[in-house]
Scaffold this active site. Structure first.
Site, short mmCIF file in Angstrom:
data_model
loop_
_atom_site.label_atom_id
_atom_site.label_comp_id
_atom_site.label_asym_id
_atom_site.label_seq_id
_atom_site.Cartn_x
_atom_site.Cartn_y
_atom_site.Cartn_z
N GLU A 48 -23.38 64.40 17.23
CA GLU A 48 -22.99 62.82 16.88
C GLU A 48 -23.47 62.03 17.82
OE1 GLU A 48 -18.69 61.80 16.55
OE2 GLU A 48 -18.99 59.89 16.07
N ASN B 14 -22.47 56.59 13.58
CA ASN B 14 -21.37 55.79 13.01
C ASN B 14 -21.77 54.37 12.25
OD1 ASN B 14 -18.75 57.37 14.11
ND2 ASN B 14 -20.10 57.21 15.82
N GLU C 146 -21.53 58.26 9.09
CA GLU C 146 -19.84 58.50 9.10
C GLU C 146 -19.49 57.22 8.90
OE1 GLU C 146 -18.66 60.00 12.97
OE2 GLU C 146 -19.82 61.93 12.75
N ASP D 196 -15.14 59.89 8.41
CA ASP D 196 -14.52 59.68 9.98
C ASP D 196 -13.21 59.65 10.09
OD1 ASP D 196 -14.94 60.17 12.51
OD2 ASP D 196 -16.14 58.17 12.81
N GLU E 79 -13.05 67.52 15.01
CA GLU E 79 -13.16 66.66 16.24
C GLU E 79 -12.33 66.62 17.16
OE1 GLU E 79 -14.67 62.60 16.06
OE2 GLU E 79 -13.44 62.04 14.48
P1 C2E Z 1 -15.39 58.45 16.94
O1 C2E Z 1 -16.50 57.95 15.93
O2 C2E Z 1 -14.21 59.03 16.60
O3 C2E Z 1 -16.21 59.22 18.01
C1 C2E Z 1 -15.44 60.31 18.88
C2 C2E Z 1 -14.72 59.83 19.90
O4 C2E Z 1 -14.20 60.96 20.54
C3 C2E Z 1 -15.87 59.47 20.96
O5 C2E Z 1 -15.64 58.56 21.97
C4 C2E Z 1 -15.90 61.00 21.82
O6 C2E Z 1 -16.36 60.80 23.12
C5 C2E Z 1 -14.59 61.32 21.79
N1 C2E Z 1 -14.31 62.85 21.91
C6 C2E Z 1 -15.15 63.56 21.50
N2 C2E Z 1 -14.45 64.93 21.82
C7 C2E Z 1 -13.32 64.61 22.25
C8 C2E Z 1 -12.07 65.59 22.75
O7 C2E Z 1 -12.38 66.66 22.69
N3 C2E Z 1 -11.33 64.83 23.26
C9 C2E Z 1 -11.07 63.60 23.29
N4 C2E Z 1 -9.96 63.12 23.66
N5 C2E Z 1 -11.99 62.67 22.72
C10 C2E Z 1 -13.18 63.24 22.37
P2 C2E Z 1 -16.34 57.50 22.38
O8 C2E Z 1 -17.84 57.88 22.30
O9 C2E Z 1 -15.86 56.70 23.39
O10 C2E Z 1 -16.24 56.52 20.88
C11 C2E Z 1 -15.19 56.17 20.52
C12 C2E Z 1 -15.23 55.36 18.99
O11 C2E Z 1 -16.14 54.21 19.40
C13 C2E Z 1 -15.83 56.21 18.38
O12 C2E Z 1 -15.02 57.07 17.66
C14 C2E Z 1 -16.69 55.40 16.99
O13 C2E Z 1 -15.53 54.83 16.37
C15 C2E Z 1 -17.04 54.35 18.21
N6 C2E Z 1 -18.46 54.35 18.33
C16 C2E Z 1 -19.13 54.94 19.47
N7 C2E Z 1 -20.26 54.93 19.16
C17 C2E Z 1 -20.74 54.01 18.32
C18 C2E Z 1 -21.77 53.40 17.63
O14 C2E Z 1 -22.87 53.69 18.22
N8 C2E Z 1 -21.47 52.64 16.70
C19 C2E Z 1 -20.47 52.30 16.28
N9 C2E Z 1 -20.24 51.38 14.92
N10 C2E Z 1 -19.24 52.88 16.71
C20 C2E Z 1 -19.28 53.78 17.79
CA CA Z 2 -17.57 59.25 14.53
CA CA Z 3 -14.18 60.18 14.62
#
Ligand code: C2E
Ligand code: CA
Ligand code: CA
Length: 538
Positions: A310, A369, A401, A431, A488
């Site tokens: 991802e 995403n 997603e 998602d 996830e």
């Molecule tokens: P998401 O799409 O649900 O992405 C998964 C988030 O969960 C990611 O946080 C990831 O680092 C985190 N994660 C993955 N594995 C684990 C785990 O085992 N435990 C825990 N506690 N967390 C885990 P991240 O990268 O901080 O992103 C947070 C949210 O921000 C994402 O949730 C998504 O909704 C958004 N996001 C991130 N990058 C993008 C992007 O490029 N575009 C858009 N539109 N949204 C983004």
């Molecule tokens: Ca996602």
């Molecule tokens: Ca997610």
């Protein structure tokens, strides 16, 4: 014995003098009354007094004309009383002019302080009325509550601004009677209202109930719910306008954690400054390449291999290092910048896939995403088909997603878009399933290829057994509908094994690897390992 005409003369002088004295008393009474005019605020009183005063003045003139030639005493009296009356009339006139000017300007002031649409005090009027009230009750504590209507923009968007204004007007006129706790009510802007309430144990709860009750009774096209921010006023000298801003921060907090009431906390102000900083820096950051795309591997646990990743954006600030995504993504979703950032992320992800393939490796899909803003702001179908064409990629390599909330607010449009994207060969994923509104029932109406189960679903301590059973039912149900699943947030080996036992083989989470820069992800792929900790050091 004086001659008869002299006696008549003296009698007339006495009557004249008596008349004048009486009239002086009258005059003094008029002056007294005109002093009250300011308080009584009545135009009618004002002009009646002016009329009477002129009449008296006329009578004096008449009496003067009778006695004018009689004697020196008469002349002296006439001059004396005449000058008194001239003075009296002039000063009354001046007072009248002054009073009417003050009345006019206070009417203008009032118009400036009242909002025409709602009939409530506007921000300026509220600030001065609240200040006045606080000064009158310096020993008591007060709270400032700022409340608005959830999703009010829907009323405007769906039913038009006139209807929206009408609803605001109804609320404005209902406020006074409905919010009994309010000492002063006001209307700030848009759908934001404000009230000064006493600081006692039940006031906030009672106010929230009163507002909710009032909104429930209003015949509006949608059911109206309120959110409220509460700020504790420190004393009568507190700046009311600033207090309204603090209450706004609390109101935002109430909306983000979807509780209906939130109290102001000084950390909120720091947060606001931080948001402002991020807002100022986002454009230059995008232009100078501070945004990086990181990749979190997705594992096929049964097959024992990495099957994709991802793409997740990271902001590397030269001064502060990596800015947490929770700080800037919700902000960019709010201000719309997410659409530009996502365009950049999607492009980077496709570029990465292209170069991986160009180096002679097997194609490896990436998930990106899509935010709600992306759907509203652009033609996603054209954008994605152009994107894959530009990099010469098979559309099935790009996994899109989408969150469930998009399907809930606009199911038909969403399904139409998803069907077109699928027909073009893209893979669409749902998602965050299990984190919020999920319902098994809506699953059957969403034409997605994969659902992403959020492992937060399993967290929470109590009732783990029950949650596990639900999870297993979701996997089975998805399977029956021909939808594949990926989990996830997998953090432990136990979770991985459990998911595997349910038939959910595709897994993503910290247990395997955290999101990592592109170079690290490539190294992981080359090393054919399942966990980041097993990547051989370079
Ligand atoms: P998401 O799409 O649900 O992405 C998964 C988030 O969960 C990611 O946080 C990831 O680092 C985190 N994660 C993955 N594995 C684990 C785990 O085992 N435990 C825990 N506690 N967390 C885990 P991240 O990268 O901080 O992103 C947070 C949210 O921000 C994402 O949730 C998504 O909704 C958004 N996001 C991130 N990058 C993008 C992007 O490029 N575009 C858009 N539109 N949204 C983004
Ligand atoms: Ca996602
Ligand atoms: Ca997610």
């Amino acid at each position: 014995m004086p001659p008869v005409d002299v006696v008549i003369d003296d009698v007339l002088i006495a009557i004249g003098a008596a008349l004048m004295v009486v009239n002086i008393r009258r005059y003094l009474q008029f002056m007294g009354r005109s002093r009250n005019i300011l308080e009584e605020d009545s135009h009618l009183m004002l002009w009646r007094n002016a009329g009477l005063c002129l009449l008296v003045f006329f009578l004096i003139g008449y009496v003067v004309s009778i006695f004018y030639t009689s004697s020196g005493i008469v002349l002296a009296l006439v001059l004396f009383f005449g000058s008194v009356y001239v003075f009296a009339a002039l000063s009354l006139m001046m007072k009248l002019v002054d009073t009417s000017q003050r009345m006019m300007s206070s009417a203008v002031d009032e118009a400036r302080e009242v909002d025409a649409k709602t009939g409530l005090l506007n921000s300026k009027g509220f600030a001065s009325a609240a200040r006045h009230y606080l000064q009158k009750h310096p020993d008591k504590g007060f709270l400032l509550v700022r409340w608005d209507i959830d999703q009010f923009k829907l009323v405007n968007e769906i039913y038009g601004y006139d209807q929206g204004d009408q609803v605001l007007a109804i609320i404005g006129s209902a406020c006074k009677d409905a919010i009994k706790t309010a000492r002063v009510n006001g209307y700030l802007s848009a759908d934001h209202f404000v009230a000064l309430i006493p600081d006692d144990a039940v006031a906030v709860k009672k106010t929230a109930q009163e507002i909710s009750g009032m909104l429930a009774g209003i015949d509006a096209p949608l059911h109206l719910y309120m959110s409220m921010g509460v700020y504790h006023l420190d004393g009568p000298d507190e700046d009311i306008t600033q207090a309204c801003d603090y209450a706004l921060l609390a109101l935002h907090a109430a909306k983000t954690d979807s509780s209906s009431v939130a109290w102001y906390d000084p950390a909120m102000s720091a947060d606001l400054l931080e948001r402002q900083r991020l807002r100022e820096q986002m454009e230059p950051a995008l232009e100078s390449g501070q945004f990086e795309v990181w990749y979190q591997p997705q594992i096929d646990y049964a097959a024992g291999e990495v099957v994709g990743a991802e793409a997740l954006v990271r902001w590397r600030d030269p001064e502060r290092g990596i800015v947490p995504s929770m700080k800037f993504i919700p902000l960019f979703e709010e201000n719309g910048f997410i659409t530009r950032l996502d365009e950049y992320v999607w492009d980077q992800a496709c570029r990465a896939m292209r170069s991986w393939i160009d180096e002679g490796n097997d194609p490896m899909p990436l998930s990106v995403n899509i935010s709600r803003r992306d759907i509203l702001a652009r033609n996603l179908y054209e954008e994605f088909t152009d994107l894959v064409a530009r990099y010469g990629l098979d559309p099935s390599l790009l996994h899109l997603e989408i969150t469930e909330t998009l399907f809930i607010s606009d199911p038909e449009d969403m399904n139409r878009l998803v069907e077109r994207l699928q027909a073009a060969g893209f893979h669409v994923e749902l998602d965050d399933f299990g984190s919020g509104y999920s319902s098994l029932n809506t699953l059957k109406d969403m034409m997605v290829d994969t659902i992403k189960l959020d492992m937060k679903f399993l967290q929470g301590g109590r009732n783990e057994n029950r949650r596990s059973r639900i999870l297993s039912a979701v996997v089975r149900m998805a399977d029956t509908l021909g939808i594949s699943t990926i989990a996830e947030g997998v953090e432990t080996r136990e979770q991985a094994d459990f998911l595997e036992s349910l038939g959910c083989h595709k897994l993503q989470g910290y247990y395997f690897a955290k999101p990592m820069p592109e170079a690290d992800y490539r190294r992981m792929l080359r090393a054919h390992v399942l966990r980041a900790e097993d990547i051989p050091s370079a």
